[in-house]
Design an enzyme around this catalytic site. Structure first.
Site, PDB file in Angstrom:
ATOM      1  N   ASP A 318       0.831  -1.196   0.000  1.00 37.77           N
ATOM      2  CA  ASP A 318       0.000   0.000   0.000  1.00 37.77           C
ATOM      3  C   ASP A 318       0.869   1.251   0.000  1.00 37.77           C
ATOM      4  OD1 ASP A 318      -0.888   0.310   3.508  1.00 37.77           O
ATOM      5  OD2 ASP A 318       0.972  -0.222   2.523  1.00 37.77           O
ATOM      6  N   GLU A 508      -8.686 -16.197   3.766  1.00 38.51           N
ATOM      7  CA  GLU A 508      -7.978 -15.251   4.630  1.00 38.51           C
ATOM      8  C   GLU A 508      -8.426 -15.330   6.097  1.00 38.51           C
ATOM      9  OE1 GLU A 508      -6.622 -11.578   2.716  1.00 38.51           O
ATOM     10  OE2 GLU A 508      -8.003 -12.049   1.093  1.00 38.51           O
TER      11      GLU A 508
END
Ligand SMILES: *[C@@H]1O[C@H](CO)[C@@H](O)[C@H](O)[C@H]1NC(C)=O
Ligand SMILES: *[C@@H]1O[C@H](CO)[C@@H](O)[C@H](O)[C@H]1NC(C)=O
Length: 627
Positions: A318, A508
């Protein structure tokens, strides 16, 4: 650093303001095409030429990746966006075919090509077990199953097939492979890991050579990204660097506690193999190492990965590469077009808190990959490949992968009392369990939707269908999803039962599981059926789960992992004895969760089935020369 800020600021403002007018003007008066468009020059010459023409806004746009759902032409053009992705489950329409996908991606590309510099976008997708977001694609076994098959040639072929199916939809970039070394099966991404053993993960990294092609040894500098330029290979992303599989308690994105030698030997070594094969990008892990977030870890990302290992592709995160949007990038707010990232980064550069050289390093790496894969010369989908999606040859390959991934854990109580191979000519057999006739359940997470789900979600063959197609036409096959005592009593004369049970799909953090028990209906099905009928239990799961209480009650036991769309034929090939079992456990099968973490070599090693375990039926391999 701080003091150079205002100077950069003014220069950049100048660029931002005039750059937009100058260059098109020059082109209009008949200047020769810019050097970066000259395919005869080296990639590095073209990168430097292009970089020298870019404004700060274009550089930051180049570093920005947005989800397809917010990628309007206006957004792509206004922000000069570098990359678009679809998160798991994000598709142009619910059952979009190859043409619809290619139309969508080409549409984004047309917007990108209409910008001032015409830099094509890099479209990425999570193709982690085949091109799994696309209905009708071949779904291969998840990585844990391939770790059980332990066959480099096989994963390389799967890589090639997956790349072709991606190209069939115009998609040139996958966020795969996952090179996690899962050290604790309580982790919800454990099935994305090939093994608890670093050496197995290293050898399975060979899938990169299938996806990207193998670089010619002489021309290829170590660490330089490589994608075969024939338009049938795709760029890859090794993930998640580093230590994603080592978090405490297997909690997703949590903290990996290890000294550097341990981190290196267990978790980082597969990246050396990936880099040596020319991996295009590396995704930074959201986990922490000794309390420091990986994506803020300059030592590991810059010093170790880029400088020591020599990686010259780009890092996806990010910060340096792209924003986290979509399921793999979950914490991102699906900001309208990520404006937050763009304006924050612009402010940081203009105020000198982020140096322009850091921005240029990131952009240079992204442009390098775009040039290496030939995007400037061939930005659009090759429509002649649309028939490759779900191609019969790929389904045959997936069937072979299923066959090789199965691990036989138990077969009767000793010599002469084996249940397998099963008879194809019994007059009556029972098939039971909710996983027996369900494409969605046999594929697991990251299938059509992010977390996957039950039902007829894509094309394939269920295990029940595979069994029916294998037994004699005179064999009566009686099926029940959740058999009760009456059903079992009425069919107690069956020669045997195949019970197919396991985990429900997950992805996840949502798959983090501290108890790892079989769902209640699975336990009920095993105990109800196996009490009365000789039974083979096939476990569909992304990891070892608690089985010790049931092993005594079952006659035969097979770990099938998450076998994908061709599970039916692949499992039938083996349980009926056309092929033998060759899979070996890529993970330790624990007895109780209180033993975890427990990996091969640990002092307290006391498994139900050890790492590497796998029985066979002693069937001679099929004679290929006669066919
Ligand atoms: C790890 O998980 C715990 C419990 O959920 C949480 O409090 C902690 O902040 C996490 N640590 C990291 C580094 O993410
Ligand atoms: C499952 O879906 C496929 C196409 O998506 C269809 O051909 C098939 O008949 C469906 N099967 C069932 C049992 O509904």
């Amino acid at each position: 650093m701080g003091r150079s800020g205002p100077i950069f600021g003014r220069l950049l403002a100048w660029y931002l303001f005039f750059g937009a007018f100058f260059f098109p003007l020059m082109a209009a008066v008949g200047a020769p095409p810019p050097r970066y468009r000259d395919a005869g020059l080296s990639v590095e010459e073209r990168v430097e030429d292009l970089l020298s023409r870019m404004t700060l806004a274009e550089k930051i746009g180049q570093m920005t990746q947005i989800d397809r759902s917010v990628a309007s032409p206006e957004a792509l053009i206004q922000f000069a966006i570098g990359s678009v992705l679809n998160g798991g489950g994000s598709a142009p329409s619910p059952a979009a075919d190859a043409t619809e996908w290619a139309d969508m991606i080409d549409g984004f590309q047309r917007s990108a090509l209409s910008t001032r510099l015409g830099i094509p976008i890099l479209y990425g997708t999570d193709a982690v077990h085949g091109h799994n977001n696309v209905v009708g694609a071949t779904i291969f076994p998840h990585n844990i199953g391939l770790g059980a098959a332990r066959n480099e040639k096989l994963v390389e072929r799967i890589g090639r097939a997956t790349a072709l199916e991606m190209r069939a939809t115009g998609c040139p970039y996958t966020f795969a492979p996952c090179l996690a070394v899962c050290r604790d099966p309580r982790w919800g991404r454990c099935y994305e890991s090939y093994s608890e053993d670093t050496e197995v993960v290293r050898s399975m990294a060979k899938i990169i050579a299938g996806l990207q092609g193998t670089p010619p040894p002489r021309d290829h500098a170590r660490g330089y990204p490589y994608v075969h330029p024939w338009g049938r290979s795709v760029a890859t992303c090794a993930k998640h660097f580093a230590g994603d599989g080592g978090t405490t308690g297997g909690v997703n994105e949590n903290n990996t506690v290890a000294d550097y030698p341990d981190l290196f030997h267990v978790h980082i070594r597969p990246y050396l193999d990936a880099v040596a094969m020319g991996v295009s990008s590396v995704m930074a892990s959201y986990s922490s190492w000794n309390g420091v977030k990986m994506h803020a870890n300059t030592y590991l990302l810059t010093r170790v990965l880029k400088q020591e290992i020599g990686f010259q592709g780009f890092v996806v995160s990010d910060w340096e590469g792209v924003d986290r949007i979509g399921p793999d990038y979950k914490n991102s707010v699906k900001l309208a077009i990520n404006a937050g990232f763009i304006s924050d980064l612009t402010d940081l550069v203009l105020s000198g808190q982020v140096t322009i050289s850091r921005i240029e390093d990131a952009v240079r790496r992204i442009l390098r990959v775009k040039l290496v894969i030939g995007l400037f010369e061939r930005p659009m989908a090759d429509r002649s490949l649309s028939g490759m999606l779900g191609h019969a040859a790929h389904r045959t390959l997936a069937r072979e992968a299923v066959r090789r991934s199965l691990v036989l854990l138990k077969n009767g109580e000793g010599r002469g009392k084996e249940l397998l191979p099963l008879s194809k000519t019994a007059s009556k057999i029972v098939v039971a369990g909710i996983h027996a006739d369900d494409i969605g359940l046999q594929c697991g997470g990251w299938t059509i939707t992010w977390a996957g789900g039950p039902g007829n979600t894509t094309h394939g063959t269920t295990i029940l269908e595979g069994i029916k197609a294998s037994v004699s036409r005179r064999t009566e096959v009686v099926f029940s999803e959740e058999p009760d005592e009456h059903f079992v009593a009425a069919n107690a004369d069956a020669a045997y039962a195949v019970v197919v049970v396991g985990e429900r799909p997950y992805a996840e953090s949502q798959g983090d599981d501290p108890v790892l028990t079989l769902p209640r209906e699975a336990v009920r099905t095993i105990t109800t059926v196996c009490r009365r009928i000789r039974c083979l239990v096939v476990v569909i799961s992304g990891r070892p789960i608690v089985l010790e209480p049931y092993v005594g009650a079952v006659d035969a036991l097979v770990a099938a992992w998450l076998p994908g769309s061709e599970a039916g034929k692949g499992i039938a090939d083996v349980i009926f004895g056309d092929y033998d079992f060759t899979g070996r456990l890529p993970r330790t099968w624990f007895r109780r969760v209180d033993q975890l973490p427990m990996n091969l070599g640990d002092a307290h090693y006391d498994p139900l089935f050890p790492f590497g375990f796998g029985l066979s039926m002693n069937i001679p391999p099929p004679d290929l020369s006669s066919s």
